[in-house]
Scaffold this motif. Sequence first.
Motif, mmCIF file in Angstrom:
data_model
loop_
_atom_site.group_PDB
_atom_site.id
_atom_site.type_symbol
_atom_site.label_atom_id
_atom_site.label_comp_id
_atom_site.label_asym_id
_atom_site.label_seq_id
_atom_site.Cartn_x
_atom_site.Cartn_y
_atom_site.Cartn_z
ATOM 1 N N ASN A 165 0.776 -1.250 0.000
ATOM 2 C CA ASN A 165 0.000 0.000 0.000
ATOM 3 C C ASN A 165 0.806 1.297 0.000
ATOM 4 O O ASN A 165 0.286 2.347 -0.366
ATOM 5 N N GLN A 279 -0.246 -18.069 14.405
ATOM 6 C CA GLN A 279 -1.557 -17.810 13.807
ATOM 7 C C GLN A 279 -1.510 -17.054 12.478
ATOM 8 O O GLN A 279 -2.465 -17.121 11.722
ATOM 9 N N ILE A 297 0.321 -14.278 0.598
ATOM 10 C CA ILE A 297 -1.130 -14.199 0.424
ATOM 11 C C ILE A 297 -1.623 -12.857 0.957
ATOM 12 O O ILE A 297 -2.544 -12.260 0.440
ATOM 13 N N ALA A 298 -0.961 -12.396 2.014
ATOM 14 C CA ALA A 298 -1.393 -11.191 2.722
ATOM 15 C C ALA A 298 -0.221 -10.205 2.795
ATOM 16 O O ALA A 298 0.908 -10.565 2.470
ATOM 17 N N PRO A 299 -0.471 -8.959 3.221
ATOM 18 C CA PRO A 299 0.613 -7.975 3.250
ATOM 19 C C PRO A 299 1.835 -8.445 4.050
ATOM 20 O O PRO A 299 1.689 -9.032 5.117
ATOM 21 N N ARG A 307 4.778 1.703 8.407
ATOM 22 C CA ARG A 307 3.725 2.149 7.490
ATOM 23 C C ARG A 307 2.752 3.049 8.245
ATOM 24 O O ARG A 307 2.320 2.723 9.356
ATOM 25 N N ALA A 311 -4.341 -1.684 5.758
ATOM 26 C CA ALA A 311 -5.604 -2.191 5.205
ATOM 27 C C ALA A 311 -6.044 -1.388 3.979
ATOM 28 O O ALA A 311 -7.129 -0.823 3.937
ATOM 29 N N ILE A 326 -7.632 -6.729 14.106
ATOM 30 C CA ILE A 326 -7.371 -8.154 14.350
ATOM 31 C C ILE A 326 -8.621 -8.822 14.931
ATOM 32 O O ILE A 326 -8.925 -9.963 14.623
ATOM 33 N N LYS A 333 -13.529 -3.154 7.223
ATOM 34 C CA LYS A 333 -13.344 -3.179 5.772
ATOM 35 C C LYS A 333 -14.159 -4.342 5.212
ATOM 36 O O LYS A 333 -13.684 -5.483 5.196
ATOM 37 N N PRO A 339 -9.266 -13.489 8.306
ATOM 38 C CA PRO A 339 -10.233 -13.995 9.293
ATOM 39 C C PRO A 339 -10.246 -13.131 10.554
ATOM 40 O O PRO A 339 -9.258 -12.489 10.884
ATOM 41 N N LEU A 345 -8.733 -15.456 19.982
ATOM 42 C CA LEU A 345 -7.722 -14.834 20.840
ATOM 43 C C LEU A 345 -8.424 -13.966 21.877
ATOM 44 O O LEU A 345 -9.448 -13.342 21.576
HETATM 45 C C1 HEC Z 1 -6.131 -16.285 5.970
HETATM 46 C C2 HEC Z 1 -5.035 -15.367 5.810
HETATM 47 C C3 HEC Z 1 -4.709 -14.407 6.941
HETATM 48 C C4 HEC Z 1 -4.392 -14.715 8.255
HETATM 49 C C5 HEC Z 1 -4.330 -16.078 8.919
HETATM 50 C C6 HEC Z 1 -4.080 -13.455 8.883
HETATM 51 N N1 HEC Z 1 -4.246 -12.419 7.998
HETATM 52 FE FE1 HEC Z 1 -3.814 -10.469 8.356
HETATM 53 N N2 HEC Z 1 -4.394 -9.998 6.467
HETATM 54 C C7 HEC Z 1 -4.822 -10.902 5.522
HETATM 55 C C8 HEC Z 1 -5.209 -10.192 4.327
HETATM 56 C C9 HEC Z 1 -5.735 -10.800 3.052
HETATM 57 C C10 HEC Z 1 -4.982 -8.835 4.598
HETATM 58 C C11 HEC Z 1 -5.239 -7.651 3.641
HETATM 59 C C12 HEC Z 1 -6.633 -7.167 3.859
HETATM 60 C C13 HEC Z 1 -6.952 -5.908 3.118
HETATM 61 O O1 HEC Z 1 -6.241 -4.897 3.286
HETATM 62 O O2 HEC Z 1 -7.947 -5.908 2.371
HETATM 63 C C14 HEC Z 1 -4.450 -8.755 5.937
HETATM 64 C C15 HEC Z 1 -4.044 -7.563 6.536
HETATM 65 C C16 HEC Z 1 -3.436 -7.492 7.764
HETATM 66 C C17 HEC Z 1 -2.848 -6.292 8.321
HETATM 67 C C18 HEC Z 1 -2.724 -4.951 7.611
HETATM 68 C C19 HEC Z 1 -1.445 -4.938 6.783
HETATM 69 C C20 HEC Z 1 -1.298 -3.744 5.887
HETATM 70 O O3 HEC Z 1 -0.176 -3.248 5.747
HETATM 71 O O4 HEC Z 1 -2.296 -3.298 5.305
HETATM 72 C C21 HEC Z 1 -2.358 -6.621 9.564
HETATM 73 C C22 HEC Z 1 -1.651 -5.703 10.531
HETATM 74 C C23 HEC Z 1 -2.679 -8.012 9.779
HETATM 75 N N3 HEC Z 1 -3.311 -8.500 8.651
HETATM 76 C C24 HEC Z 1 -2.364 -8.696 10.927
HETATM 77 C C25 HEC Z 1 -2.634 -10.063 11.109
HETATM 78 C C26 HEC Z 1 -2.344 -10.757 12.339
HETATM 79 C C27 HEC Z 1 -1.740 -10.138 13.577
HETATM 80 C C28 HEC Z 1 -2.727 -12.045 12.139
HETATM 81 C C29 HEC Z 1 -2.656 -13.176 13.126
HETATM 82 C C30 HEC Z 1 -3.300 -12.968 14.404
HETATM 83 C C31 HEC Z 1 -3.249 -12.151 10.784
HETATM 84 N N4 HEC Z 1 -3.173 -10.932 10.209
HETATM 85 C C32 HEC Z 1 -3.698 -13.336 10.204
HETATM 86 C C33 HEC Z 1 -4.890 -12.276 5.650
HETATM 87 C C34 HEC Z 1 -4.624 -12.969 6.812
#
Ligand code: HEC
Length: 361
Positions: A165, A279, A297-299, A307, A311, A326, A333, A339, A345
């Motif tokens: 982003n 997790q 898969i994710a950021p 940053r 999101a 979280i 969004k 998830p 948690l």
């Molecule tokens: C199933 C996959 C998945 C898991 C498991 C997951 N996330 Fe994510 N996360 C994502 C996705 C996809 C996004 C981007 C969502 C968006 O911006 O639309 C995201 C975005 C984020 C962001 C924002 C990052 C950014 O720079 O925009 C943070 C912080 C974050 N997750 C923290 C966590 C934390 C802490 C955990 C564990 C407790 C976790 N995530 C578990 C898929 C996951």
Amino acid sequence: MRAGRPRRSGMRTWVPVVLGGLLLGACETAALGGDTGELPMNALDPAGPIARLQDNLWNVVFPIAVFVFVLVQGLILFAVFRFRDRGDGTPPRQVAGNTRLEVLWTIIPALILAGIAVPTVRTIFELADPPAEDALIVEVVGKQYWWEFTYRTEQDPADDVVTANELHIPTGREVYIELNGRDPESGVDVIHSFWIPRLAGKADYVPGHTRTMRIAADEPGTYPGQCAEFCGLSHANMKMVVVAHDPAEFDEWFAHQAEPADAEVDGQIAEGAEIVGQQCVGCHAVDGLETSAGVQIAPNLTHFALRERFAGYILDTTADNLHAWITDPQDLKPGAQMPAFGESLTSEQIDAVVAYLQTLE
Ligand code: HEC
Ligand SMILES: [Cu+2]
């Protein structure tokens, strides 16, 4: 029915419409640019050579288009009033064809279009130039609903710098962007459009294809952008920003990003790191965290705390926002593909995760 009609009713409808339009216009200015009145997403205010090239073309084509518009609308109004039914029952003079006029109004538009084609085609070719030799190459993947930026380095792909982003670039240097229409990790094909209005025009994603475009900024600063092609529920929440630095500052930023996250953790932060390591690393990469498998898969969260927003650049990186995110990402969004952890948690565990995320500088 001409007689009893109130003459001022037209005015009464138009005045509020025009005033309302002006007011709404002002409101948009305030929302985008704050008190300064600046428009950070004004495509007519180019901040770099690529945007200027496109703006120069607009400066030629737009006045011609306005001239043609006024001329055609004027002629329509003239015909409507001049030849209106005057209520005296006489049919209008019947005309069938006028060769000279028809030739004229075929040739003149053809000449105008041919004239416009010259600078247009020239600009298209200039924009399609191969990358400059010193260009910075960045792969941009549009995801649902966020942007992933991968800076290619000559060495091992494992050394590539990956952010989300916020696209940092050096000033005065061309940035060659490869828009990847297929998310390489998930294989999901979704249409997006990459748009930083002050740095370049839009480029649409085409599923399964790699498209290229160039951007460049003259001065350090932040240049906001936005996904400009409907891509799903949170399309409007898919923003981004380009941060342009002086070249030396950029090199520093880049060198730091290439390093893994700082690993000195204890207490609550260690607890947070452990939870993230169990997790979250199935989707997020955190270089430096032992269990991180480097998935994309994710950021990428390696330097997440640096940053300003997250999101899709919609939320300020504060502890409160992170806690809420979280707990339930979809609440902030809609459609976000992460998830909710509010049930698995405890609030204290989430606090620990947030404390850890905030150390990732
Ligand atoms: C199933 C996959 C998945 C898991 C498991 C997951 N996330 Fe994510 N996360 C994502 C996705 C996809 C996004 C981007 C969502 C968006 O911006 O639309 C995201 C975005 C984020 C962001 C924002 C990052 C950014 O720079 O925009 C943070 C912080 C974050 N997750 C923290 C966590 C934390 C802490 C955990 C564990 C407790 C976790 N995530 C578990 C898929 C996951
Ligand atoms: Cu999009």
